[in-house]
Design an enzyme around this catalytic site. Structure first.
Site, mmCIF file in Angstrom:
data_model
loop_
_atom_site.group_PDB
_atom_site.id
_atom_site.type_symbol
_atom_site.label_atom_id
_atom_site.label_comp_id
_atom_site.label_asym_id
_atom_site.label_seq_id
_atom_site.Cartn_x
_atom_site.Cartn_y
_atom_site.Cartn_z
ATOM 1 N N SER A 161 0.832 -1.198 0.000
ATOM 2 C CA SER A 161 0.000 0.000 0.000
ATOM 3 C C SER A 161 0.868 1.251 0.000
ATOM 4 C CB SER A 161 -0.901 0.016 1.241
ATOM 5 O OG SER A 161 -1.803 -1.066 1.178
ATOM 6 N N GLU A 243 1.140 -4.634 19.277
ATOM 7 C CA GLU A 243 0.761 -3.241 19.471
ATOM 8 C C GLU A 243 0.192 -2.665 18.180
ATOM 9 O OE1 GLU A 243 2.670 0.806 21.328
ATOM 10 O OE2 GLU A 243 3.718 -1.083 21.521
ATOM 11 N N GLU A 371 -9.797 -15.331 7.969
ATOM 12 C CA GLU A 371 -9.746 -16.785 8.163
ATOM 13 C C GLU A 371 -8.508 -17.166 8.999
ATOM 14 O OE1 GLU A 371 -10.451 -15.261 5.367
ATOM 15 O OE2 GLU A 371 -12.469 -15.997 4.909
#
Lengths: 386, 344
Positions: A161, A243, A371
């Site tokens: 991304s 975290e 999943e």
């Protein structure tokens, strides 16, 4: 249990609210995925945040943070989203890599990478997935070959991304001949290094929101390795990794979206299927439940507790609530739902809901498919056999 | 801000959980059924010895002076054990109502005939009953009423139609008592549903680790794992809602959150008990395994103390009238203050 904010926490909220009111751009920025201009506008916003000391409030002061606790981080996020502040173009850096650097980085690495990350000078992308290694991340084939004081990186990364415009990436590479979870190392590399080719990948709406990376003998210094050689899997899955599970999607984001959904319902309820009222209420409750759950986790962590498989229950819950919330919005919009923001006769916000829906569709897939999260819950939380 | 149980609260939950684990197993439930008795006298004696029936009463009145967070934790444990005895309604609903109007708590239990519920649970074993005549709450001795048993699929739900005649002497209060009783009843039903949901998952995990098909424990198959993981997700996001609802002072948000808690816990218990039936296969449909105890109680409590539709309407009322937003998660403006600001 004390579910009241202290006077200091309330004063902190007021301080964030004042700063946001004075600094959040009046007009939304152009999105950071479609154009370089939008990306750079968001980088500029990161610089503005950093100048105000708000880049990453939980980080130590020496690296550009404020050293604040997790309750204050939640308050900050609440005010951030409440003010309608821009999306964080550096979220992969500050939320994913940053905590890992703080836990595993050498002093030299922290000084080298964290301030530049906090300041928006380095925008980061993640380079973990490969064409043959998605849910089965331990199947990565890209290699890091040690050559003196350097590593030479080769391979093919995908679904990174924001890598189209980002400056740096953190990638998972293996020693030649190693298999599965052994022999992996987490290595940081500049995306403009010689031998790196970035090829944009279009999302199904045509936006180049991610990229594939081809690495052809990319040479980086060995000091770019985070954690020990061969310990990359443990570094990636570490407590810092947990975290990330807490911070990547703060509850305020969904609470603001739910409040907007309630407004949309008020405006459209007359024309809508009465059954949608129940879906709107469910979205509002789910956002609230997610917030309460994160407050409980933050309180426990502040008291010295460790985070465990609840990162998996969190991931499933926020991704499903985000998708359901946006599906409900589209149902309220009815026949207008398909209109993009560019349609001249589209009412205000119609395109935003559509964008939000498209984004939410990916939620159950990225950051570990749901999943896989259900397998983790079953095996590590419930103790079912592998 | 510290949204965490105190050490004392955690210890209370563990102690009550351990007690019920030891004296309210599936085998204990079956023994009680075979005996034909309404209660297990030994178990009730242990519950009384821990001071649980008077846990919400002030210390000056012989109680423990604990609050609704503690009561919710006890109710979660009672749900997990599918406890037959009426500890939750007596200690969590009847006792606070009596304390609120300065009445002594009778030696035995007090059953609650709230207008939201069609029948009165455990009326036959009660010393007295709280009954509604319009808005008025009456405290009526058991001997002064006639009971007609209504059979429930849950063999431990002892439901009765109560025939009685109101008299001025038994009136102890008005609508405010019933309103407070509803908040407590719905919240504690939610807490029990949460415990029931976890029990359904626990029973299923134990079974699917043992049961072998295709040469492996069926708990190793993803299809089975995902049923139980999905139920566990619902439990994880119902628990903080139940605890927050039990900790909030009376307010519009608190009312909405009680309803949210009831809806979330009901959904979790429903999902978990149905998953339990499914992963047990034909055994899950049988009398022999304990799944049905959980399924039946979840069915009953899911509709008692306000149906899902009733609670959804209360959530919608708050959602459409109160200010919303991420800064409002714990923002419980006390009702008096709301009324004052409306008047201004």
């Amino acid at each position: 249990m004390d579910i009241r904010y202290t006077p200091e926490e309330q004063a902190f909220r007021a301080e964030v609210r004042r700063w946001m009111a004075a600094h959040v751009p009046a007009q939304p920025l152009p999105d950071f995925d479609s154009t370089r201009e939008g990306f750079e506008a968001h980088r500029q916003w990161e610089r503005t945040l950093h100048a105000g000391g708000w880049g990453m409030v939980t980080w130590p002061v020496e690296y550009g943070g404020r050293g604040l606790d997790l309750i204050r981080w939640l308050i900050f996020e609440e005010e951030y989203y409440r003010a309608g502040a821009p999306g964080r173009v550096n979220q992969n850096g500050i939320f994913l890599l940053g905590p890992t650097l703080i836990e595993y980085g050498t002093p030299e690495q922290k000084a080298r990478f964290l301030p530049a990350m906090a300041a928006g000078d380095h925008i980061w992308a993640q380079a973990w997935s490969e064409p043959g290694a998605g849910s089965d991340l331990a199947g990565v084939r890209s290699t890091a070959v040690r050559d003196g004081d350097d590593y030479v990186l080769s391979g093919h990364k995908i679904w990174s991304s924001r890598a189209v415009h980002a400056d740096w990436a953190f990638g998972l590479f293996r020693a030649p001949g190693s298999e599965r979870h052994k022999g992996l190392s987490l290595i940081l590399f500049p995306l403009d290094a010689a031998g790196v080719t970035v090829r944009p990948i279009q999302r199904f709406d045509g936006k180049p929101v991610f990229a594939e990376l081809f690495l052809d003998n990319v040479r980086v210094p060995a000091t770019n390795r985070l954690g020990e050689e061969g310990q990359g899997w443990a570094v990636c899955m570490s407590t810092a990794g947990f975290e990330r599970g807490l911070m990547l999607r703060s509850p305020a984001r969904f609470q603001v979206a739910a409040a907007k959904l309630v407004d949309l319902y008020r405006a459209r309820a007359g024309a809508a299927d009465p059954a949608l009222g129940a879906a709107v209420a469910q979205a509002w409750m789910d956002a609230d439940a997610y917030a309460l759950s994160i407050y409980a986790t933050a309180s426990r962590l502040m008291a010295g507790g460790a985070i465990g498989p609840e990162t998996s229950t969190n991931k499933i819950f926020w991704s499903e609530l985000d998708l359901d919330l946006h599906k409900t919005a589209l149902a309220l919009l009815g026949a207008e739902a398909e209109l993009t923001a560019a349609a001249p006769d589209a009412s205000a916000d119609v395109g935003d809901w559509l964008d939000g829906y498209v984004f939410s569709l990916a939620g159950p897939v990225y950051a570990g498919a749901n999943e896989i999260q259900r397998n983790i819950i079953a095996e590590r939380m419930l103790g079912l056999p592998r | 801000m510290d949204f965490r149980l105190t050490d004392e609260q955690t210890m209370l939950a563990e102690t009550v959980g351990a007690l019920l684990h030891d004296c309210c197993s599936g085998a204990d439930l079956r023994r009680l059924l075979e005996s034909g008795a309404a209660r297990d006298a030994g178990r009730w004696a242990q519950i009384e010895a821990m001071g649980l029936p008077l846990m919400l009463a002030p210390e000056a009145r012989g109680g423990s002076g604990l609050g609704m967070v503690e009561m919710a934790l006890v109710a979660i444990a009672c749900g997990h054990a599918a406890l037959p005895e009426p500890l939750v309604e007596h200690a969590g609903i009847a006792v606070p109502a009596l304390v609120a109007v300065g009445r002594d708590v009778p030696a035995g239990t007090v059953a609650v005939g709230h207008p939201v519920n069609p029948f009165v649970a455990d009326a036959d074993t009660a010393e007295a009953l709280l009954l509604a005549d319009g808005d008025a709450m009456h405290l009526v001795p058991r001997a002064a009423v006639t009971l007609v048993r209504q059979d429930s699929i849950d063999p431990f739900r002892r439901l009765f139609r109560v025939d009685w005649k109101p008299a001025p002497a038994t009136r102890i209060g008005g609508a405010a008592l019933w309103e407070a009783a509803l908040e407590r009843g719905a919240l504690l039903a939610a807490a029990q549903l949460l415990g029931l949901a976890q029990r359904a998952v626990d029973i299923s995990v134990a079974y699917t680790k043992e049961r072998q098909q295709f040469g492996k424990p069926i708990g190793s198959f993803q299809a089975v794992k995902h049923h139980l993981a999905s139920a566990q997700v619902k439990i994880e996001f119902a628990r903080p809602v139940v605890l927050a609802a039990s900790a909030l002072p009376a307010s519009s948000l608190a009312r909405a959150r009680v309803s949210h808690a009831k809806l979330a816990a009901q959904t979790a218990a429903d999902a978990a008990s149905h998953a339990a039936v499914q992963v047990h296969g034909a055994m899950g449909y049988s009398w022999e395994v304990d799944v049905h105890f959980v399924l039946k109680r979840a069915l009953a409590l899911g509709q008692a103390w306000g149906t899902p539709g009733f609670h959804r309407a209360r959530v919608a009322e708050h959602m459409l009238s109160a200010p919303l937003g991420p800064d409002r998660t714990f923002d419980a403006v006390p009702l008096q203050q709301e009324a004052r600001s409306e008047a201004a």
